[in-house]
Design a protein around this motif. Structure first.
Motif, PDB file in Angstrom:
ATOM      1  N   GLU A  56      10.028   0.435   2.332  1.00  0.00           N
ATOM      2  CA  GLU A  56       9.630   1.595   3.121  1.00  0.00           C
ATOM      3  C   GLU A  56       8.492   2.360   2.450  1.00  0.00           C
ATOM      4  O   GLU A  56       7.589   2.850   3.122  1.00  0.00           O
ATOM      5  N   GLU A  57       8.527   2.451   1.106  1.00  0.00           N
ATOM      6  CA  GLU A  57       7.454   3.138   0.395  1.00  0.00           C
ATOM      7  C   GLU A  57       6.129   2.402   0.572  1.00  0.00           C
ATOM      8  O   GLU A  57       5.085   3.031   0.787  1.00  0.00           O
ATOM      9  N   GLU A  58       6.145   1.099   0.482  1.00  0.00           N
ATOM     10  CA  GLU A  58       4.916   0.326   0.673  1.00  0.00           C
ATOM     11  C   GLU A  58       4.402   0.460   2.104  1.00  0.00           C
ATOM     12  O   GLU A  58       3.202   0.515   2.340  1.00  0.00           O
ATOM     13  N   TYR A  59       5.307   0.532   3.069  1.00  0.00           N
ATOM     14  CA  TYR A  59       4.906   0.698   4.460  1.00  0.00           C
ATOM     15  C   TYR A  59       4.209   2.042   4.655  1.00  0.00           C
ATOM     16  O   TYR A  59       3.193   2.124   5.345  1.00  0.00           O
ATOM     17  N   GLU A  60       4.744   3.088   4.039  1.00  0.00           N
ATOM     18  CA  GLU A  60       4.118   4.412   4.152  1.00  0.00           C
ATOM     19  C   GLU A  60       2.735   4.418   3.506  1.00  0.00           C
ATOM     20  O   GLU A  60       1.811   5.038   4.021  1.00  0.00           O
ATOM     21  N   LYS A  61       2.570   3.740   2.379  1.00  0.00           N
ATOM     22  CA  LYS A  61       1.254   3.652   1.745  1.00  0.00           C
ATOM     23  C   LYS A  61       0.253   2.958   2.664  1.00  0.00           C
ATOM     24  O   LYS A  61      -0.904   3.377   2.774  1.00  0.00           O
ATOM     25  N   MET A  62       0.667   1.905   3.321  1.00  0.00           N
ATOM     26  CA  MET A  62      -0.230   1.176   4.223  1.00  0.00           C
ATOM     27  C   MET A  62      -0.577   2.012   5.453  1.00  0.00           C
ATOM     28  O   MET A  62      -1.684   1.922   5.981  1.00  0.00           O
ATOM     29  N   ARG A  63       0.368   2.812   5.939  1.00  0.00           N
ATOM     30  CA  ARG A  63       0.093   3.654   7.105  1.00  0.00           C
ATOM     31  C   ARG A  63      -0.937   4.725   6.780  1.00  0.00           C
ATOM     32  O   ARG A  63      -1.709   5.133   7.647  1.00  0.00           O
ATOM     33  N   GLN A  64      -0.981   5.193   5.527  1.00  0.00           N
ATOM     34  CA  GLN A  64      -1.915   6.245   5.148  1.00  0.00           C
ATOM     35  C   GLN A  64      -3.340   5.731   5.012  1.00  0.00           C
ATOM     36  O   GLN A  64      -4.281   6.514   5.094  1.00  0.00           O
ATOM     37  N   LYS A  65      -3.525   4.454   4.829  1.00  0.00           N
ATOM     38  CA  LYS A  65      -4.882   3.911   4.679  1.00  0.00           C
ATOM     39  C   LYS A  65      -5.539   3.771   6.045  1.00  0.00           C
ATOM     40  O   LYS A  65      -4.897   3.472   7.042  1.00  0.00           O
TER      41      LYS A  65
END
Length: 127
Positions: free
Chosen positions: A66-75
């Motif tokens: 979930e943390e990696e998904y949030e990082k990708m959404r912010q880019k």
């Protein structure tokens, strides 16, 4: 009375073959037992307290999906462009300058034509 016993002693199958077969079959059973002891010892060594095991598993996997998904959404992936690197037969510095110039033209800003400009306005020499 001793003649049949002497005949058996001269028989090579009984003298060499049967001990060899016994050695191979017995060795296979012996190896199986030793291997089983080895695997049992490893199993006991790996067995941990469930509370400690839960802590160790979290430490082994510090990245949560979930943390990696949030990082990708912010880019911002809408402005992303794929720029290929130079091939082995291409001169890497010339190719990079060409790519920078094309990227600058695509963004609307002119890129440096002959290399980077140094602090006194002189062009930096490329090795």
């Amino acid at each position: 009375m001793w003649s049949p016993f002497k005949a058996l002693q001269k028989n090579k199958t009984l003298k060499y073959g049967i001990p060899m077969i016994l050695l191979v079959v017995g060795g296979s059973f012996g190896l199986r037992e030793f291997a089983q002891i080895r695997y049992d010892a490893q199993k006991i060594k790996k067995k941990l307290d469930p509370a400690l095991e839960a802590r160790i598993d979290i430490e082994k996997q510090p990245v949560i999906l979930e943390e990696e998904y949030e990082k990708m959404r912010q880019k911002n992936l809408e402005e992303w462009s794929n720029i290929r690197g130079p091939r082995p037969w291409e001169r890497s510095r010339e190719y990079q300058e060409e790519q920078r110039a094309q990227l600058g033209r695509a963004l609307g800003a002119p890129g440096p034509a002959g290399g980077e400009v140094g602090p006194a306005g002189a062009q930096a020499e490329s090795p």
